[in-house]
Design an enzyme around this catalytic site. Structure first.
Site, short mmCIF file in Angstrom:
data_model
loop_
_atom_site.label_atom_id
_atom_site.label_comp_id
_atom_site.label_asym_id
_atom_site.label_seq_id
_atom_site.Cartn_x
_atom_site.Cartn_y
_atom_site.Cartn_z
N ARG A 83 2.00 13.31 -11.80
CA ARG A 83 2.87 12.15 -11.60
C ARG A 83 2.57 11.12 -12.69
O ARG A 83 1.44 10.71 -12.86
CB ARG A 83 2.65 11.55 -10.21
CG ARG A 83 3.01 12.51 -9.08
CD ARG A 83 2.84 11.82 -7.72
NE ARG A 83 3.06 12.74 -6.63
CZ ARG A 83 4.23 12.90 -6.01
NH1 ARG A 83 5.28 12.21 -6.40
NH2 ARG A 83 4.34 13.75 -5.00
N LYS A 108 -2.70 -1.72 -10.06
CA LYS A 108 -2.90 -0.71 -9.01
C LYS A 108 -4.38 -0.47 -8.79
O LYS A 108 -5.14 -0.30 -9.75
CB LYS A 108 -2.24 0.61 -9.39
CG LYS A 108 -0.73 0.53 -9.55
CD LYS A 108 -0.16 1.85 -10.02
CE LYS A 108 1.35 1.74 -10.21
NZ LYS A 108 1.91 3.00 -10.74
N LYS A 140 12.44 12.93 -13.45
CA LYS A 140 12.30 11.73 -14.30
C LYS A 140 11.06 11.81 -15.19
O LYS A 140 11.07 11.35 -16.32
CB LYS A 140 12.31 10.45 -13.48
CG LYS A 140 11.07 10.19 -12.67
CD LYS A 140 11.14 8.86 -11.95
CE LYS A 140 9.90 8.68 -11.11
NZ LYS A 140 9.92 7.45 -10.35
N ASP A 141 9.99 12.42 -14.68
CA ASP A 141 8.77 12.53 -15.49
C ASP A 141 8.96 13.54 -16.62
O ASP A 141 8.36 13.41 -17.69
CB ASP A 141 7.58 12.92 -14.63
CG ASP A 141 7.16 11.81 -13.68
OD1 ASP A 141 7.68 10.68 -13.80
OD2 ASP A 141 6.31 12.07 -12.81
N HIS A 168 0.45 4.52 -15.80
CA HIS A 168 -0.49 5.19 -14.91
C HIS A 168 0.04 6.55 -14.50
O HIS A 168 1.25 6.72 -14.29
CB HIS A 168 -0.72 4.33 -13.66
CG HIS A 168 -1.51 5.02 -12.62
ND1 HIS A 168 -0.93 5.60 -11.50
CD2 HIS A 168 -2.84 5.27 -12.53
CE1 HIS A 168 -1.88 6.15 -10.77
NE2 HIS A 168 -3.03 5.97 -11.37
N ASP A 184 0.86 -1.18 0.00
CA ASP A 184 0.00 0.00 0.00
C ASP A 184 0.89 1.23 0.00
O ASP A 184 1.89 1.29 0.73
CB ASP A 184 -0.89 0.05 1.24
CG ASP A 184 -2.10 -0.87 1.16
OD1 ASP A 184 -2.26 -1.56 0.15
OD2 ASP A 184 -2.87 -0.89 2.13
N ASN A 185 0.53 2.23 -0.81
CA ASN A 185 1.31 3.47 -0.92
C ASN A 185 0.41 4.67 -0.68
O ASN A 185 -0.80 4.61 -0.96
CB ASN A 185 1.94 3.58 -2.31
CG ASN A 185 2.88 2.43 -2.60
OD1 ASN A 185 3.73 2.10 -1.80
ND2 ASN A 185 2.69 1.81 -3.74
#
Length: 182
Positions: free
Chosen positions: A59, A71, A168-169, A118, A48-49
């Site tokens: 994101r 997810k 990174k995105d 995602h 779980d996050n």
């Protein structure tokens, strides 16, 4: 629980039954048996996050080539526009996307199976985003597709500011050059 297929049948909107009165509300945020019935198979979650982000944070679009993650995502405070992109080359919906607004008020969840990239855009001043995953986070296997790839054509909501991206995105690959699932 109510499960509704999206324009990509493997991606489901999950709506729990909410019981509310003058005191507030109650709902089961997860029930293994009901979830398995909704997706038509048993799904094991291992992690779980929880992330908190400010308005305009985008994101994604994230996925893992090995240890691919399904997810189950939801918002417990605020609002986001949540997106899943089919990146399975053999799929009839390859390259297509689906987006759903998830809020603390609508209690909707989105099931994003393995094989999808995602991402989400925060629409409210802040948002607390929770998600269960079917495999562990493995940074060495993580990949990113550009959020604004024209070949995908995601219709992100206009929130009046440019999205805030991680380093990174900001350098994500295009769908044409990304490492994808067969």
């Amino acid at each position: 629980m109510k499960a509704t297929s999206t324009s990509i049948p493997d991606v489901l909107v999950i709506e729990p039954k909410v019981f509310g009165d003058a005191r507030g509300f109650f709902f089961e945020s997860f029930n293994q048996k009901a979830f398995d019935e909704a997706v038509g198979r048993h799904v094991d979650f291992v992690q779980d996050n929880h992330s908190r982000s400010a308005k305009g944070v985008l994101r994604g679009l994230h996925y893992q080539m090995q240890q691919a993650q399904g997810k189950l995502v939801r918002v417990v405070s605020g609002a986001v526009f949540d997106v899943a992109v089919d990146i399975r080359r053999s799929s009839p919906t390859f390259g297509r996307w689906v987006g759903v607004e998830l809020t603390d008020a609508n209690h909707k969840q989105l099931w994003v199976p393995a094989g999808f990239a995602h991402g989400f855009l925060v629409l409210s001043e802040t948002a607390d985003f929770l998600y269960k995953t079917t495999d562990y986070y493995a940074p060495m296997h993580e990949r990113c597709i550009r959020w604004d790839d024209a070949s995908i054509g995601i219709d992100w909501p206009d929130i009046g500011v440019a999205p805030t991206l991680s380093a990174k995105d900001a350098v994500g690959a295009s769908l044409a050059t990304a490492e994808l699932y067969p």
